[in-house]
Design a protein around this motif. Structure first.
Motif, short mmCIF file in Angstrom:
data_model
loop_
_atom_site.label_atom_id
_atom_site.label_comp_id
_atom_site.label_asym_id
_atom_site.label_seq_id
_atom_site.Cartn_x
_atom_site.Cartn_y
_atom_site.Cartn_z
N GLY A 196 -2.28 9.72 -1.85
CA GLY A 196 -2.07 10.06 -0.44
C GLY A 196 -2.90 9.20 0.49
N TYR A 197 -4.10 8.87 0.05
CA TYR A 197 -4.96 7.99 0.86
C TYR A 197 -4.31 6.61 1.03
CZ TYR A 197 -8.91 4.96 1.98
OH TYR A 197 -9.72 4.03 2.55
N PHE A 198 -3.85 6.02 -0.07
CA PHE A 198 -3.23 4.70 0.01
C PHE A 198 -1.91 4.74 0.76
CE2 PHE A 198 -6.05 3.88 -3.64
CZ PHE A 198 -6.68 2.75 -3.15
N ALA A 199 -1.11 5.76 0.54
CA ALA A 199 0.16 5.88 1.25
C ALA A 199 -0.06 6.05 2.75
CB ALA A 199 0.98 7.04 0.69
N THR A 200 -1.08 6.81 3.13
CA THR A 200 -1.39 7.02 4.55
C THR A 200 -1.84 5.71 5.20
OG1 THR A 200 -2.01 9.30 4.12
CG2 THR A 200 -2.81 8.33 6.16
N MET A 201 -2.65 4.94 4.49
CA MET A 201 -3.07 3.64 5.04
C MET A 201 -1.88 2.74 5.27
SD MET A 201 -6.75 2.58 3.38
CE MET A 201 -5.99 1.61 2.15
N GLY A 202 -0.94 2.72 4.34
CA GLY A 202 0.23 1.88 4.50
C GLY A 202 1.17 2.37 5.58
N LEU A 203 1.39 3.68 5.66
CA LEU A 203 2.34 4.24 6.62
C LEU A 203 1.85 4.13 8.05
CD1 LEU A 203 5.05 5.71 6.94
CD2 LEU A 203 3.78 7.86 6.74
N TYR A 252 0.82 -1.21 0.00
CA TYR A 252 0.00 0.00 0.00
C TYR A 252 0.86 1.26 0.00
CZ TYR A 252 -4.72 -1.80 0.40
OH TYR A 252 -5.92 -2.37 0.12
N LEU A 253 1.92 1.26 0.77
CA LEU A 253 2.79 2.44 0.84
C LEU A 253 3.47 2.69 -0.51
CD1 LEU A 253 4.02 4.68 2.57
CD2 LEU A 253 5.82 3.07 3.18
N ILE A 254 4.01 1.64 -1.11
CA ILE A 254 4.69 1.78 -2.40
C ILE A 254 3.69 2.18 -3.49
CG2 ILE A 254 5.93 0.52 -4.20
CD1 ILE A 254 7.32 -1.03 -1.92
N SER A 255 2.52 1.54 -3.50
CA SER A 255 1.50 1.88 -4.50
C SER A 255 1.05 3.33 -4.37
CB SER A 255 0.29 0.95 -4.37
OG SER A 255 0.66 -0.37 -4.59
N GLY A 256 0.84 3.77 -3.15
CA GLY A 256 0.43 5.16 -2.92
C GLY A 256 1.49 6.14 -3.39
N ALA A 257 2.75 5.83 -3.11
CA ALA A 257 3.83 6.71 -3.55
C ALA A 257 3.92 6.75 -5.07
CB ALA A 257 5.16 6.24 -2.95
N MET A 258 3.74 5.60 -5.72
CA MET A 258 3.79 5.57 -7.18
C MET A 258 2.63 6.35 -7.80
SD MET A 258 5.06 1.66 -7.84
CE MET A 258 4.77 1.75 -9.59
N ILE A 259 1.45 6.25 -7.19
CA ILE A 259 0.30 7.01 -7.69
C ILE A 259 0.55 8.50 -7.55
CG2 ILE A 259 -2.15 7.53 -7.27
CD1 ILE A 259 -2.48 4.56 -6.49
N ILE A 260 1.13 8.91 -6.42
CA ILE A 260 1.43 10.33 -6.21
C ILE A 260 2.43 10.83 -7.25
CG2 ILE A 260 2.56 11.96 -4.64
CD1 ILE A 260 1.33 10.33 -2.31
N GLN A 303 -2.31 15.68 -12.57
CA GLN A 303 -3.65 15.23 -12.21
C GLN A 303 -3.75 15.27 -10.68
OE1 GLN A 303 -6.14 14.38 -14.34
NE2 GLN A 303 -4.78 15.00 -16.02
N TRP A 304 -4.23 16.36 -10.15
CA TRP A 304 -4.15 16.61 -8.71
C TRP A 304 -5.09 15.74 -7.89
CZ3 TRP A 304 0.30 18.35 -8.80
CH2 TRP A 304 0.71 19.28 -9.75
N MET A 305 -6.17 15.25 -8.48
CA MET A 305 -7.04 14.33 -7.74
C MET A 305 -6.34 12.99 -7.52
SD MET A 305 -9.68 15.82 -6.71
CE MET A 305 -10.64 14.43 -6.18
N GLY A 306 -5.44 12.64 -8.42
CA GLY A 306 -4.65 11.43 -8.24
C GLY A 306 -3.71 11.53 -7.06
N VAL A 307 -3.24 12.74 -6.77
CA VAL A 307 -2.37 12.94 -5.60
C VAL A 307 -3.16 12.64 -4.32
CG1 VAL A 307 -1.03 14.65 -4.30
CG2 VAL A 307 -0.92 14.63 -6.79
N VAL A 308 -4.42 13.05 -4.30
CA VAL A 308 -5.27 12.77 -3.14
C VAL A 308 -5.48 11.27 -3.00
CG1 VAL A 308 -7.56 13.12 -2.15
CG2 VAL A 308 -6.40 15.02 -3.29
#
Length: 83
Positions: free
Chosen positions: A40-47, A16-24, A32-37
């Motif tokens: 960020g959601y996935f990275a926060t869940m992983g972290l 989840y952390l790696i996927s979130g970082a890659m999406i960001i 695509q700023w909505m993609g950053v959100v």
């Protein structure tokens, strides 16, 4: 909070952390700023190991224990052999 970040790492949490970082990163590159959100959601869940998607439900709020209503009724079944 520090203990929550440093302990309890699993494969799913790292994923989840790696996927979130890659999406960001991809979202910033494509502007695509909505993609950053979303990333960020996935990275926060992983972290921080929040949510059941990270594999660690905080406070056992997602645990499910099925109730056994009448165990004796299952054990008292009699069968007849038919020839």
């Amino acid at each position: 909070m520090k203990q929550r970040i440093l302990t309890g790492w699993s494969f799913i949490r790292i994923l989840y952390l790696i996927s979130g970082a890659m999406i960001i990163i991809q979202s910033v590159a494509a502007r695509q700023w909505m993609g950053v959100v979303l990333g960020g959601y996935f990275a926060t869940m992983g972290l921080f190991a929040i949510g059941c998607a990270a594999g660690n439900c905080f406070g056992d709020s997602c645990g499910y224990q099925p109730e056994i209503k009448n165990k004796a009724a299952i054990e008292d079944v009699e069968f007849k052999e038919i020839k």
